[in-house]
Design a protein around this motif. Structure first.
Motif, mmCIF file in Angstrom:
data_model
loop_
_atom_site.group_PDB
_atom_site.id
_atom_site.type_symbol
_atom_site.label_atom_id
_atom_site.label_comp_id
_atom_site.label_asym_id
_atom_site.label_seq_id
_atom_site.Cartn_x
_atom_site.Cartn_y
_atom_site.Cartn_z
ATOM 1 N N UNK A 73 40.985 54.195 32.651
ATOM 2 C CA UNK A 73 40.578 55.249 33.583
ATOM 3 C C UNK A 73 39.233 54.937 34.242
ATOM 4 N N UNK A 78 43.925 50.075 40.152
ATOM 5 C CA UNK A 78 44.991 51.077 40.088
ATOM 6 C C UNK A 78 46.323 50.360 40.089
ATOM 7 N N UNK A 79 47.312 51.057 39.562
ATOM 8 C CA UNK A 79 48.568 50.371 39.263
ATOM 9 C C UNK A 79 49.735 51.095 39.923
ATOM 10 N N UNK A 98 46.501 63.272 42.773
ATOM 11 C CA UNK A 98 46.213 63.424 41.336
ATOM 12 C C UNK A 98 44.860 62.843 40.946
ATOM 13 N N UNK A 99 44.578 61.650 41.440
ATOM 14 C CA UNK A 99 43.358 60.966 41.026
ATOM 15 C C UNK A 99 42.090 61.509 41.688
ATOM 16 N N UNK A 101 41.083 64.545 41.510
ATOM 17 C CA UNK A 101 40.636 65.758 40.826
ATOM 18 C C UNK A 101 39.134 65.721 40.564
ATOM 19 N N UNK A 102 38.660 64.565 40.124
ATOM 20 C CA UNK A 102 37.247 64.466 39.773
ATOM 21 C C UNK A 102 36.372 64.027 40.942
ATOM 22 N N UNK A 146 49.462 57.018 46.015
ATOM 23 C CA UNK A 146 48.704 57.604 44.925
ATOM 24 C C UNK A 146 47.653 56.632 44.407
ATOM 25 N N UNK A 147 48.028 55.336 44.367
ATOM 26 C CA UNK A 147 47.082 54.342 43.862
ATOM 27 C C UNK A 147 46.048 53.980 44.921
ATOM 28 N N UNK A 150 42.621 56.069 45.971
ATOM 29 C CA UNK A 150 41.378 55.955 45.215
ATOM 30 C C UNK A 150 40.569 54.740 45.648
#
Ligand SMILES: Nc1ncnc2c1ncn2[C@@H]1O[C@H](COP(=O)(O)OP(=O)(O)OP(=O)(O)O)[C@@H](O)[C@H]1O
Ligand SMILES: [Mg+2]
Lengths: 360, 308, 267
Positions: A73, A78-79, A98-99, A101-102, A146-147, A150
């Motif tokens: 993490x 990223x995968x 999703x990623x 969030x932070x 998604x990957x 980030x």
């Protein structure tokens, strides 16, 4: 600039030696592929880079930082998973975001980022869909978005195309290459499909039994395989026995059935020494001489043993005196060229520049 | 307690050489941490108590105190007393009868649901079959008394229809009543494992058998039944083992001839205050169940080519 | 095929016979439990509301069942999750011991706990002792239900969450928990139902306050009280059916959410 550096990486599962002394450098922005037969350790290597498996010995550095003890993490990787791992309880947009969030972003910024990421993979407007209601190709795009959202330094892809059927797979290959050029992120792709690796990659590492057999750009890999194993794995190749007489800038070698010739040192990418050697010739570097054709290259008499017609090409197996196994060669079916029958007496043209001397 | 021997076997199989050398994967370590609370719980509230009653069975009750001298006297007394032995024998016989009846009744149902119910309706059938099992056990047993009694539902309706003149008396307050009631209580336990085994059978095997010249009946005997055997074995064990431990059904519908060893264990603990004797009987009950189960498994493996 | 169907229906009648009788006698205006029925009354249900001892027993049972459900589900989550992890030494024997109560006669669990609690530790019997024992026997059921939920999860889902920056705990909370939630609810309901109905162990281990089945067992000896028991039973059956229907719906929703095909019941 070197982005990823693996040195002396070893990994055991119980008594099984899954990775053997892996040394690897991957450049920033490179499209790098790990290619090899099933069970050779490609996924394991990818997972050690991602941080899902810890290494037994050796080190992994990403962007100059040692990754020892850094969890998946916290790594700048990223995968894209082989199963895509799309969260089934979330919508497409929630999956892609999703990623975030932070992330230090406002709600609006996040929504915009998700929209852009979906746009980038060609799924604009799909954000509200349930993740379960997607086709295989769409799931793959969601996993990519998604990957990529980030902005990782490295994107790891474990056989991302293997679950797709042939048509979509070929289309996605092209799209992935374009995407990679666009975002400029380093991609590491795992595949067991040699064609896919050749088409897509800047550089390829061919793996066998947990070790790297050869690491080169696609053309070098194809034209100058270092070992018989690599040559066998990539494309089709005829193997002949030979005997090296002398080495130097020119190598003197006697080839079974073809006679004595001298080849350039670069045609022996693996180390060769005087003595017996294995010699490879690709089928497309041999050609049949049809009635009345002449050649400036060397030629040898042959008899057609087997004919396989592919439409655009015809593959022939021909017998040559002094060689036990028939040689395979391929001919384009140009206008006016006949397809020869089995048993036809013919001649084969060959060139010493297309020989590869293979190390062991 | 066949569980014990199963345990022993899996203890021996569970240790892999590289684990002993302390090579634990990350995931294995997390598993070990996660399993500790439930395992500690089972160790403390199951393994320790089981060991304790084993110990108690070698002690004796001395009026109000327990004499902790190690002795086999409880066992000699248990084997010497015809009452205990009769109860044990009867318990095994009743449990055996319950098992046979339950499994025989259950097999066609499992077969029906697996082979003749549309896939979309299967879980509804299973749901219907399991529901009665979840409703108050005591009251269910009691209602069997109402059904089977001298003036019960069954007798009054049979007389009403004119099938019999006199109420049937062989169906309550004896072993028959216990068998009927327990066959009802354990129905889902028998149906589900058989159903699962039948579901696993690749339907093309049956077609292959028909294709090779077998009839439907011989296909059932030569293909379906042998492949369903693991489920049948599981059903037999799941019904047989707990039946030994039931004291409610014998007490409510069994009459004096239907009492079982569990009733005696209960009496020893709660009425006679003789925990060591109760423990001894409990151990004997477990041992005999284990022995019978092992013989069954062995026979099955030997003759029916059941599961390994 | 026809024969089988008729047999199946006859079998269902056999299974449902006692449950079918229950409301008949609960609403029957007679002191004895026998045919012929003699008229409709709700008297026995009114009687229920006046029976303080029974109400206390019900309250007791509800407390025990709720505590058991929570405890056995929490322990069950740990065990089911652990079962999906890689091997560690003695994994199978550990799981075996935890699942053992499934194949152990209940009286054995009851007497062995009784001996340990009373004779070895000299503790008194109370609701806590019953909760402890019920948790022990419910745990395997919880694990069986939860196993299905955890095993159906693609392990890559957790890894994907980690890969996207979540910690182990937040990956569990954000991804795994929502996906296994239907399983957790089933597990809670099933343990609750088992505990509420359990008699054999409760009879050995209950202290001064009887549980509902233990109280009912006492009533069964007094014929005059039986219609009240029938009324009680009717309510219980209705409650069980509602709870189980919810549990079943949850289980199916869980399967659907995970995008899987239905393969059968709880057990
Ligand atoms: N967690 C593990 N425990 C034990 N052995 C493993 C584990 N993961 C992988 N292996 C073993 O390591 C070897 C390499 O596995 P890996 O998954 O890396 O192969 P792969 O090259 O990705 O193959 P494929 O093309 O089939 O995906 C295999 O022999 C596999 O059985
Ligand atoms: Mg792989």
């Amino acid at each position: 600039m070197t982005l990823i550096q693996l040195s002396g990486v070893n990994k055991h599962f119980g008594d099984y030696h899954a990775l053997r002394d892996i040394d690897l450098e991957i450049q920033q922005g490179e499209f790098f592929s790990l290619l090899g037969p099933s069970g050779c350790g490609k996924t394991t290597l990818l997972r050690t880079i991602a941080g899902f498996e810890d290494v037994g010995s050796g080190s992994i550095r990403i962007d100059g930082r040692d990754m020892k003890g850094v969890g998946p993490n916290l790594r700048p990787t990223n995968m894209v998973f082989q199963s895509y791992a799309i969260f089934p309880h979330l919508s497409v947009a929630e999956n892609v975001g999703f990623g975030l969030r932070r992330a230090d972003m406002t709600r609006d910024e996040k929504t915009r980022a998700v929209g852009e990421a979906l746009e980038m993979v060609g799924l604009g407007g799909y954000g509200g869909r349930a993740a379960n209601a997607l086709s295989g190709g769409q799931r793959q795009r969601v996993a990519l978005a998604r990957a990529l959202i980030l902005k990782p330094k490295v994107l790891l892809l474990d056989e991302p195309l293997s679950a797709l059927d042939k048509k979509i797979r070929e289309q996605m290959q092209v799209e992935l290459i374009k995407l990679q050029r666009e975002v400029g992120i380093t991609f590491i792709l795992v595949t067991h499909d040699q064609e896919e690796a050749l088409v897509m990659s800047d550089r390829i590492a061919v793996m066998f039994d947990g070790g790297i057999g050869q690491m080169d750009d696609p053309e070098t890999l194809y034209r100058r395989p270092r070992s018989k194993r690599v040559a066998q794995f990539i494309g089709m190749m005829n193997f002949l026995d030979g005997e090296v007489a002398a080495t130097g800038t020119e190598i003197e070698v006697t080839v079974q059935g073809l006679g004595r010739c001298s080849v350039a040192a670069e045609q022996a990418p693996g180390a060769v020494a005087p003595g017996p050697v294995s010699i490879g010739i690709r089928p497309e570097t041999l050609s049949l001489l049809f009635e009345g054709e002449t050649t400036t290259r060397k030629e040898v008499a042959a008899v057609v043993d087997e004919v396989v017609y592919y439409g655009d090409m015809t593959y022939y197996d021909v017998r040559v005196d002094g060689i036990e196994k028939p040689l395979t060669l391929s001919m384009k079916n140009l206008i006016g060229r006949p397809v020869l029958d089995v048993g036809t007496q013919t001649r084969v043209a060959w060139d010493e520049r297309s020989l590869v001397l293979l190390g062991h | 307690m066949p569980g014990f021997f199963v345990l022993l076997r899996i203890v021996l199989q569970g240790i892999k050489p590289d684990m002993l050398r302390g090579r634990l994967t990350e995931s294995g370590k997390r598993g070990l941490v996660l399993i500790s609370p439930p395992f500690a719980y089972a160790l403390l509230l199951l393994a320790v108590p089981l060991a304790t009653i084993l110990l108690f069975s070698f002690w004796t009750q001395d009026y109000l105190t327990i004499d902790t001298t190690f002795t086999f006297s409880n066992y000699t007394e248990a084997f010497g007393d015809p009452l205990y032995m009769a109860l044990l024998r009867r318990s095994l016989l009743i449990a055996g009868a319950v098992t046979v009846v339950t499994v025989l009744l259950a097999f066609p149902i499992a077969y029906f649901v697996s082979f003749h119910v549309q896939p979309s309706r299967k879980s509804l059938w299973l749901f219907l079959i399991t529901i009665p099992f979840w409703t108050s056990y005591l009251i269910r047993v009691f209602l069997w008394k109402v059904i089977l009694g001298y003036n019960g539902v069954l007798n009054s309706s049979l007389i009403g229809v004119g099938l019999i003149d006199e109420p049937l008396s062989f169906i309550l307050y004896n072993a028959n009543a216990v068998v009927i009631t327990l066959a009802h209580a354990f129905a889902p336990f028998a149906i589900l494992p058989i159903f699962v085994a039948l579901e696993k059978i690749d339907r093309s095997l049956l077609e292959a058998s028909l294709d090779l010249g077998e009839t439907r009946v011989t296909t059932f005997l030569r293909v379906t039944l042998p492949l369903a055997m693991p489920g049948v074995v599981a059903a037999v064990l799941i019904v047989f083992i707990p039946t030994i431990g039931d004291y409610v059904t014998p007490r409510l519908v069994g009459g004096p001839d239907g009492l079982m060893i569990a009733n005696m264990i209960q009496t020893q603990f709660l009425k006679l205050n003789n925990a060591p004797m109760g423990a001894t009987l409990a151990i004997l009950a477990m041992l005999s169940v284990t022995a019978v189960s092992l013989v069954f498994i062995w026979l099955n493996r030997r003759w029916l080519r059941g599961p390994k | 095929m026809r024969g089988l169907r008729i047999y199946a229906i006859a079998y269902l009648v056999f299974l449902y016979a006692p449950i079918f009788l229950l409301p008949l006698f609960a609403f029957n205006d007679a002191d004895i439990i026998a045919f012929p029925l003699s008229g409709f009354t709700t008297h026995w249900f009114e009687e229920l509301t006046r029976n303080a001892a029974l109400q206390a027993a019900v309250r007791n049972s509800l407390i025990i069942a709720a505590s058991t459900a929570v405890l056995s589900t929490i322990l069950g989550i740990c065990a089911a999750r652990a079962a999906t992890m890689a091997d560690w030494p003695l994994k199978r024997p550990m799981m075996g011991l935890i699942m053992l109560p499934l194949v152990l006669p209940e009286i054995i669990v009851a007497v062995s706990l009784l001996v340990v609690i009373v004779q070895v530790f000299g503790l008194g019997l109370s609701n806590a002792t019953i909760i402890a024992a019920h948790t022990l026997i419910c745990m395997p059921f919880s694990i069986a239900v939860l196993n299905g939920a955890f095993q159906n999860l693609d392990p890559a889902l957790e890894e994907a969450a980690l890969d996207l920056g979540e910690s182990r705990w937040s990956a569990f909370r954000l991804v795994i928990l929502p996906l296994v939630m239907p399983g957790i609810i089933s597990s809670l309901l099933i343990s609750f139902t088992i505990s509420l109905d359990e008699f054999i162990i409760a009879f050995f281990l209950s202290g001064a306050n009887p549980t509902m089945p233990v109280y009912i067992w006492g009533l069964l000896r007094f014929p005059g009280q039986l219609p009240v028991v029938m009324a009680m039973g009717t309510i219980l059956v209705a409650l069980s059916i509602i709870l189980l229907t919810i549990a079943e719906l949850m289980r199916r929703r869980g399967l659907k959410r995970a995008g899987l095909k239905d393969t059968g019941g709880f057990l």
